[in-house]
Write a protein that holds these residues in place. Structure first.
Motif, PDB file in Angstrom:
ATOM      1  N   VAL A 130      11.590   0.406  -5.734  1.00  0.00           N
ATOM      2  CA  VAL A 130      10.398   0.109  -5.403  1.00  0.00           C
ATOM      3  C   VAL A 130       9.779   0.375  -3.866  1.00  0.00           C
ATOM      4  CG1 VAL A 130       8.213  -1.726  -5.726  1.00  0.00           C
ATOM      5  CG2 VAL A 130       9.867  -1.112  -7.550  1.00  0.00           C
ATOM      6  N   GLU A 131      10.508  -0.559  -2.954  1.00  0.00           N
ATOM      7  CA  GLU A 131      10.080  -0.318  -1.546  1.00  0.00           C
ATOM      8  C   GLU A 131      10.256   1.227  -1.218  1.00  0.00           C
ATOM      9  OE1 GLU A 131      12.977  -2.973   0.235  1.00  0.00           O
ATOM     10  OE2 GLU A 131      12.029  -4.763  -0.770  1.00  0.00           O
ATOM     11  N   LYS A 132      11.173   1.815  -1.571  1.00  0.00           N
ATOM     12  CA  LYS A 132      11.451   3.318  -1.185  1.00  0.00           C
ATOM     13  C   LYS A 132      10.111   4.101  -1.782  1.00  0.00           C
ATOM     14  CE  LYS A 132      13.589   6.592   1.204  1.00  0.00           C
ATOM     15  NZ  LYS A 132      13.622   6.372   2.487  1.00  0.00           N
ATOM     16  N   ALA A 133       9.893   3.857  -2.968  1.00  0.00           N
ATOM     17  CA  ALA A 133       8.546   4.595  -3.474  1.00  0.00           C
ATOM     18  C   ALA A 133       7.324   4.421  -2.674  1.00  0.00           C
ATOM     19  CB  ALA A 133       8.442   4.239  -4.896  1.00  0.00           C
ATOM     20  N   HIS A 134       7.297   3.108  -2.187  1.00  0.00           N
ATOM     21  CA  HIS A 134       6.161   2.823  -1.274  1.00  0.00           C
ATOM     22  C   HIS A 134       6.203   3.541  -0.195  1.00  0.00           C
ATOM     23  CE1 HIS A 134       4.048  -0.128  -4.039  1.00  0.00           C
ATOM     24  NE2 HIS A 134       5.040  -0.880  -4.133  1.00  0.00           N
TER      25      HIS A 134
ATOM     26  N   GLN B 100      21.577  -8.893  -8.379  1.00  0.00           N
ATOM     27  CA  GLN B 100      21.753  -7.568  -8.075  1.00  0.00           C
ATOM     28  C   GLN B 100      20.594  -6.680  -8.763  1.00  0.00           C
ATOM     29  OE1 GLN B 100      25.466  -5.688  -9.043  1.00  0.00           O
ATOM     30  NE2 GLN B 100      25.109  -4.195  -7.083  1.00  0.00           N
ATOM     31  N   VAL B 101      20.327  -6.644  -9.919  1.00  0.00           N
ATOM     32  CA  VAL B 101      19.386  -5.874 -10.810  1.00  0.00           C
ATOM     33  C   VAL B 101      18.155  -6.081  -9.920  1.00  0.00           C
ATOM     34  CG1 VAL B 101      17.951  -5.853 -13.162  1.00  0.00           C
ATOM     35  CG2 VAL B 101      20.526  -6.003 -13.041  1.00  0.00           C
ATOM     36  N   GLN B 102      17.474  -7.245  -9.458  1.00  0.00           N
ATOM     37  CA  GLN B 102      16.440  -7.459  -8.861  1.00  0.00           C
ATOM     38  C   GLN B 102      16.538  -6.673  -7.375  1.00  0.00           C
ATOM     39  OE1 GLN B 102      16.133 -11.469  -9.193  1.00  0.00           O
ATOM     40  NE2 GLN B 102      14.633 -11.420 -10.911  1.00  0.00           N
ATOM     41  N   ALA B 103      17.689  -6.709  -7.094  1.00  0.00           N
ATOM     42  CA  ALA B 103      17.674  -5.961  -5.405  1.00  0.00           C
ATOM     43  C   ALA B 103      17.549  -4.601  -5.880  1.00  0.00           C
ATOM     44  CB  ALA B 103      18.914  -6.485  -4.838  1.00  0.00           C
ATOM     45  N   ILE B 104      18.317  -4.040  -6.688  1.00  0.00           N
ATOM     46  CA  ILE B 104      18.341  -2.530  -6.681  1.00  0.00           C
ATOM     47  C   ILE B 104      16.716  -2.299  -7.120  1.00  0.00           C
ATOM     48  CG2 ILE B 104      19.054  -0.892  -8.691  1.00  0.00           C
ATOM     49  CD1 ILE B 104      21.592  -2.437  -8.881  1.00  0.00           C
TER      50      ILE B 104
ATOM     51  N   VAL C 263      18.157   7.784  -6.823  1.00  0.00           N
ATOM     52  CA  VAL C 263      19.681   7.503  -6.731  1.00  0.00           C
ATOM     53  C   VAL C 263      20.289   6.974  -5.562  1.00  0.00           C
ATOM     54  CG1 VAL C 263      21.645   9.023  -6.784  1.00  0.00           C
ATOM     55  CG2 VAL C 263      19.854   9.305  -8.553  1.00  0.00           C
ATOM     56  N   LYS C 264      19.837   7.333  -4.125  1.00  0.00           N
ATOM     57  CA  LYS C 264      20.185   6.897  -2.975  1.00  0.00           C
ATOM     58  C   LYS C 264      19.870   5.461  -2.893  1.00  0.00           C
ATOM     59  CE  LYS C 264      20.611  11.354  -0.622  1.00  0.00           C
ATOM     60  NZ  LYS C 264      19.994  12.278   0.789  1.00  0.00           N
ATOM     61  N   ALA C 265      18.377   5.263  -3.119  1.00  0.00           N
ATOM     62  CA  ALA C 265      17.947   3.844  -3.086  1.00  0.00           C
ATOM     63  C   ALA C 265      18.801   2.598  -4.060  1.00  0.00           C
ATOM     64  CB  ALA C 265      16.631   3.658  -3.494  1.00  0.00           C
ATOM     65  N   ALA C 266      19.175   3.185  -5.185  1.00  0.00           N
ATOM     66  CA  ALA C 266      20.068   2.462  -5.783  1.00  0.00           C
ATOM     67  C   ALA C 266      21.441   2.327  -5.574  1.00  0.00           C
ATOM     68  CB  ALA C 266      20.174   3.139  -7.366  1.00  0.00           C
ATOM     69  N   ASP C 267      22.099   3.468  -4.893  1.00  0.00           N
ATOM     70  CA  ASP C 267      23.464   3.365  -4.544  1.00  0.00           C
ATOM     71  C   ASP C 267      23.565   2.556  -3.249  1.00  0.00           C
ATOM     72  OD1 ASP C 267      26.187   4.538  -4.519  1.00  0.00           O
ATOM     73  OD2 ASP C 267      25.512   5.401  -2.741  1.00  0.00           O
TER      74      ASP C 267
ATOM     75  N   GLU D  61       7.280   6.355   0.639  1.00  0.00           N
ATOM     76  CA  GLU D  61       7.290   7.617   0.365  1.00  0.00           C
ATOM     77  C   GLU D  61       5.740   7.958  -0.270  1.00  0.00           C
ATOM     78  OE1 GLU D  61       9.342  10.178   1.392  1.00  0.00           O
ATOM     79  OE2 GLU D  61      10.725   8.692   2.235  1.00  0.00           O
ATOM     80  N   ASN D  62       5.117   7.034  -0.425  1.00  0.00           N
ATOM     81  CA  ASN D  62       3.563   7.248  -1.084  1.00  0.00           C
ATOM     82  C   ASN D  62       3.978   7.491  -2.757  1.00  0.00           C
ATOM     83  OD1 ASN D  62       2.163   6.146   1.190  1.00  0.00           O
ATOM     84  ND2 ASN D  62       2.552   8.107   1.909  1.00  0.00           N
ATOM     85  N   VAL D  63       4.825   7.104  -3.280  1.00  0.00           N
ATOM     86  CA  VAL D  63       5.092   7.577  -4.721  1.00  0.00           C
ATOM     87  C   VAL D  63       4.263   6.717  -5.702  1.00  0.00           C
ATOM     88  CG1 VAL D  63       6.769   7.949  -6.607  1.00  0.00           C
ATOM     89  CG2 VAL D  63       7.149   8.703  -4.398  1.00  0.00           C
ATOM     90  N   LYS D  64       3.433   6.995  -6.347  1.00  0.00           N
ATOM     91  CA  LYS D  64       2.719   6.168  -7.262  1.00  0.00           C
ATOM     92  C   LYS D  64       3.608   5.593  -8.246  1.00  0.00           C
ATOM     93  CE  LYS D  64      -1.272   6.034 -10.505  1.00  0.00           C
ATOM     94  NZ  LYS D  64      -0.907   5.665 -11.884  1.00  0.00           N
ATOM     95  N   ILE D  65       3.596   4.201  -8.338  1.00  0.00           N
ATOM     96  CA  ILE D  65       4.467   3.281  -9.383  1.00  0.00           C
ATOM     97  C   ILE D  65       3.467   2.923 -10.785  1.00  0.00           C
ATOM     98  CG2 ILE D  65       5.746   1.293  -9.797  1.00  0.00           C
ATOM     99  CD1 ILE D  65       6.020   1.399  -6.669  1.00  0.00           C
ATOM    100  N   GLY D  66       3.901   3.588 -11.682  1.00  0.00           N
ATOM    101  CA  GLY D  66       3.147   3.259 -12.974  1.00  0.00           C
ATOM    102  C   GLY D  66       3.287   1.956 -13.334  1.00  0.00           C
ATOM    103  N   SER D  67       4.412   1.452 -13.394  1.00  0.00           N
ATOM    104  CA  SER D  67       4.765   0.114 -13.776  1.00  0.00           C
ATOM    105  C   SER D  67       6.189  -0.442 -13.538  1.00  0.00           C
ATOM    106  CB  SER D  67       4.292  -0.285 -15.431  1.00  0.00           C
ATOM    107  OG  SER D  67       5.141   0.448 -15.952  1.00  0.00           O
ATOM    108  N   VAL D  68       6.371  -1.825 -13.509  1.00  0.00           N
ATOM    109  CA  VAL D  68       7.682  -2.226 -13.198  1.00  0.00           C
ATOM    110  C   VAL D  68       7.702  -3.245 -14.458  1.00  0.00           C
ATOM    111  CG1 VAL D  68       9.203  -3.402 -11.889  1.00  0.00           C
ATOM    112  CG2 VAL D  68       7.905  -2.043 -10.856  1.00  0.00           C
TER     113      VAL D  68
END
Length: 118
Positions: free
Chosen positions: A56-60, A47-51, A11-15, A62-69
């Motif tokens: 994705v950058e914040k997940a990286h 903007q959709v791509q920037a959000i 939510v914070k990254a999107a905001d 924080e070492n959060v595993k990204i299943g898919s985009v």
């Protein structure tokens, strides 16, 4: 990081990229897919791509595993699978068409107002 902390991060990254009309649904009791769905709108393809990139950058970071985009190249509906949190970033027309809020109407809304800058 537990699912609630992951939700806050999303939510914070999107905001931070000015996502509009962000809502979070608690779906853990009605779906085995995730604990939360986060739905938001971007005003343009860019903007959709920037959000999406911010999440994705914040997940990286924080070492959060990204299943898919999925859908990033078309930027009408991007789905980011973070395991316990599934993120949907829409263009307005596409969000209205698919109306996920209605589809998941049985899921309670999560109060995310403390994480959003007005």
């Amino acid at each position: 990081m537990d699912s609630k902390q992951l939700l806050e991060m999303v939510v914070k990254a999107a905001d931070g990229r000015r996502a509009e009309d962000i809502i979070a649904l608690k779906v853990d009791e009605i779906s085995p897919m995730a604990d939360y769905f986060v739905i938001m709108t971007g005003g343009s393809d860019r903007q959709v791509q920037a959000i999406t990139n911010a999440i994705v950058e914040k997940a990286h970071e924080e070492n959060v595993k990204i299943g898919s985009v999925e859908g990033k190249n078309h930027a009408q509906w991007v789905l980011v699978d973070l395991g316990d949190v599934v993120v949907h970033v829409f263009r307005e027309e596409t969000r209205q068409f698919y109306n996920l809020e209605k589809l998941w109407a049985d899921a309670p809304l999560v109060n995310i107002s403390d994480w959003i800058n007005d």
